[in-house]
Design an enzyme around this catalytic site. Structure first.
Site, mmCIF file in Angstrom:
data_model
loop_
_atom_site.group_PDB
_atom_site.id
_atom_site.type_symbol
_atom_site.label_atom_id
_atom_site.label_comp_id
_atom_site.label_asym_id
_atom_site.label_seq_id
_atom_site.Cartn_x
_atom_site.Cartn_y
_atom_site.Cartn_z
ATOM 1 N N ASN A 43 7.186 1.839 -1.059
ATOM 2 C CA ASN A 43 7.486 1.764 -2.307
ATOM 3 C C ASN A 43 8.289 0.379 -2.410
ATOM 4 O O ASN A 43 9.127 0.261 -1.294
ATOM 5 C CB ASN A 43 7.977 2.764 -3.087
ATOM 6 N N GLU A 45 10.885 -1.316 -4.976
ATOM 7 C CA GLU A 45 11.217 -1.391 -6.187
ATOM 8 C C GLU A 45 11.915 -2.626 -6.763
ATOM 9 O O GLU A 45 11.953 -3.650 -6.184
ATOM 10 C CB GLU A 45 12.378 -0.153 -6.371
ATOM 11 N N CYS A 54 4.264 1.552 -5.950
ATOM 12 C CA CYS A 54 4.220 2.453 -5.251
ATOM 13 C C CYS A 54 3.595 2.214 -3.709
ATOM 14 O O CYS A 54 3.049 1.291 -3.517
ATOM 15 C CB CYS A 54 3.340 3.590 -5.639
ATOM 16 N N GLU A 56 1.328 3.842 -2.126
ATOM 17 C CA GLU A 56 -0.005 3.972 -1.846
ATOM 18 C C GLU A 56 -0.681 2.745 -2.296
ATOM 19 O O GLU A 56 -1.452 1.961 -1.596
ATOM 20 C CB GLU A 56 -0.490 5.069 -2.971
ATOM 21 N N CYS A 89 1.242 9.369 -7.825
ATOM 22 C CA CYS A 89 1.305 9.237 -9.242
ATOM 23 C C CYS A 89 -0.007 8.811 -9.849
ATOM 24 O O CYS A 89 -0.993 8.613 -9.101
ATOM 25 C CB CYS A 89 2.356 8.238 -9.625
ATOM 26 N N CYS A 92 -1.433 5.536 -9.039
ATOM 27 C CA CYS A 92 -2.001 5.265 -7.804
ATOM 28 C C CYS A 92 -3.248 6.180 -7.637
ATOM 29 O O CYS A 92 -4.239 5.644 -6.876
ATOM 30 C CB CYS A 92 -1.039 5.755 -6.693
#
Ligand code: THU
Length: 135
Positions: A43, A45, A54, A56, A89, A92
């Site tokens: 990830n 940010e 993210c 993934e 999430c 994703c």
């Protein structure tokens, strides 16, 4: 090919690469292609929080950038540091639906090696896809 042996060390290595100074919740992804290549994801940010990418999606975008295409992927493993493995999430799941086969395994792990196995299709039942646009 067992999950633990082949993917756990790699996904834990990917997790170390996370840029997560705001949540301090580091996520790693390890994406394997059908032709045996692999891509790390983590990830990333941003101070503008919604810009966050993210783990993934990071691995999938890396693979597409290297020339892989929808349907080329064999499995994805993700890892977190938490009491139990967390699952991808919604964003994703939608991106995996676009790029991966419905029966592609998704391995969710945590730092203790606990593992939950699912598939892209199970994680997004009745998902919207390009097929819907052709109606
Ligand atoms: N995160 C992921 O990398 N993957 C997911 O599927 C869930 C959430 C990241 C985003 C953010 O950097 C942090 O975890 C906390 O939400």
């Amino acid at each position: 090919m067992t999950f633990q042996k082949h993917y756990f060390n790699e996904v834990r290595e990917a997790q170390k690469r996370a840029h997560a100074p705001y949540s301090n919740f580091k996520v790693g992804a390890y994406l394997v292609t059908k032709d045996g290549q692999s891509f790390y994801g983590a990830n990333v940010e941003n101070a503008a929080y919604p810009m966050t990418i993210c783990a993934e999606r990071s691995s999938l975008v890396a693979a597409i950038g290297q020339g892989y295409q929808a349907g080329d992927f064999a499995a994805i493993t993700i890892t977190v540091d938490a009491d139990q493995p967390s699952s991808p999430c919604g964003a994703c799941r939608q991106v995996m639906k676009e790029l991966c086969d419905d029966d592609m395994p998704v391995y969710m792990t945590n730092q203790t090696g606990e593992m939950i196995e699912s598939t892209v299709g199970e994680l997004l039942p009745l998902g919207f896809s390009g097929k819907d646009l052709n109606n």
